[in-house]
Write a protein that holds these residues in place. Structure first.
Motif: not given
Length: 266
Positions: A92-98
């Motif tokens: 969860e949150g992989h794309v957002a953090r990158l």
């Protein structure tokens, strides 16, 4: 920002579907998911097409993971490419953090991968806690590979500029990171894992015999030579290859890594 996710696979029907589902569960959607079926002889492609009709499915034959990723990048419409190996999942949150990390001005971003070792048992993180770097990472990557494709994002233009991934089953990612690090700074998105990696009996990192490891080291040495690395780095890799040849085989890459650390070779 348009984001393309590239997933190389071969004969991993359920794992590939699990990987795709983890991409679709992200709070920030990607623009496209490209699955590169690299010569599957089972129902992997058919299952992906049936369960995920919106996924772009490319058919290639025996390219290997690196060149299969390159095939996906060549077809990608996004300015940014994120990779996901078919036996890994995005947390969860992989794309957002990158995305937030790249917004700070980095053409390459990466995060922590939590590795579930189903061969040797236990878990470990890559990079290890407190060992992540940001900015110019070539010197560190000349010693060891501290990230995996499934936990990174890269501008498509940067990926193409360095020639993409290399061939072979091992070391193709490390060589790619070295070529990227020569030209571009890396951004780090924090210590919380963004990727879950399963190391299983079918993993390419399983079966770390000395011949495969020597091939890996030769590939990385070539990449370092291309960057104009200092002579001592190349000599060190020659020494690693000789030590590896003398010691024999390991079951996994992780076990080889632990042995190298114990000998203070990395």
């Amino acid at each position: 920002m348009r984001i393309s996710c590239v997933i190389p696979t071969r004969n991993r029907p359920e794992m590939t579907c699990r990987a795709i589902a983890s991409v679709m569960a992200q709070d920030i959607p990607v623009s496209e998911i490209i699955v590169v079926d690299d010569g599957s002889t089972d129902h992997t492609a058919a299952l992906v097409a049936a369960r995920f009709p919106g996924v772009r499915l490319l058919h290639r034959s025996g390219l290997g993971p690196g060149l299969a990723r390159n095939a996906g990048v060549a077809e990608a419409c996004g300015e940014v490419v994120m990779f996901l190996d078919s036996d890994d999942v995005w947390l969860e949150g992989h794309v957002a953090r990158l995305v937030r990390t790249m917004a700070r001005g980095f053409p390459v971003a990466y995060g922590v991968t939590r590795n579930c070792d189903q061969v040797g048992g236990g878990e470990f993180c890559l990079p290890e806690p407190g060992m992540a770097l940001e900015g110019h990472c070539l010197a560190a990557l000349s010693r060891w590979c501290f990230l995996v494709p499934s936990a990174m994002a890269v501008e498509k233009g940067a990926c193409v500029a360095v020639g993409g991934f290399g061939s072979g089953e091992l070391g193709e990612d490390w060589s790619f990171f070295i070529r990227l690090a020569q030209r571009f700074p890396f951004g780090f998105c924090g210590e919380e894992p963004i990727t879950l990696r399963y190391l299983h009996h079918g993993s390419l990192c399983n079966g770390a015999n000395s011949e495969r490891l020597e091939t890996l080291l030769a590939s990385v040495s070539c990449a370092l030579a291309e960057t104009g690395a200092a002579a001592e780095n190349l000599v060190r890799f020659q020494a690693l290859a000789e030590w590896t040849r003398q010691q024999g085989d390991w079951q996994t890459i992780q076990q080889w890594y632990i042995s190298l650390k114990q000998e203070e070779l990395i």
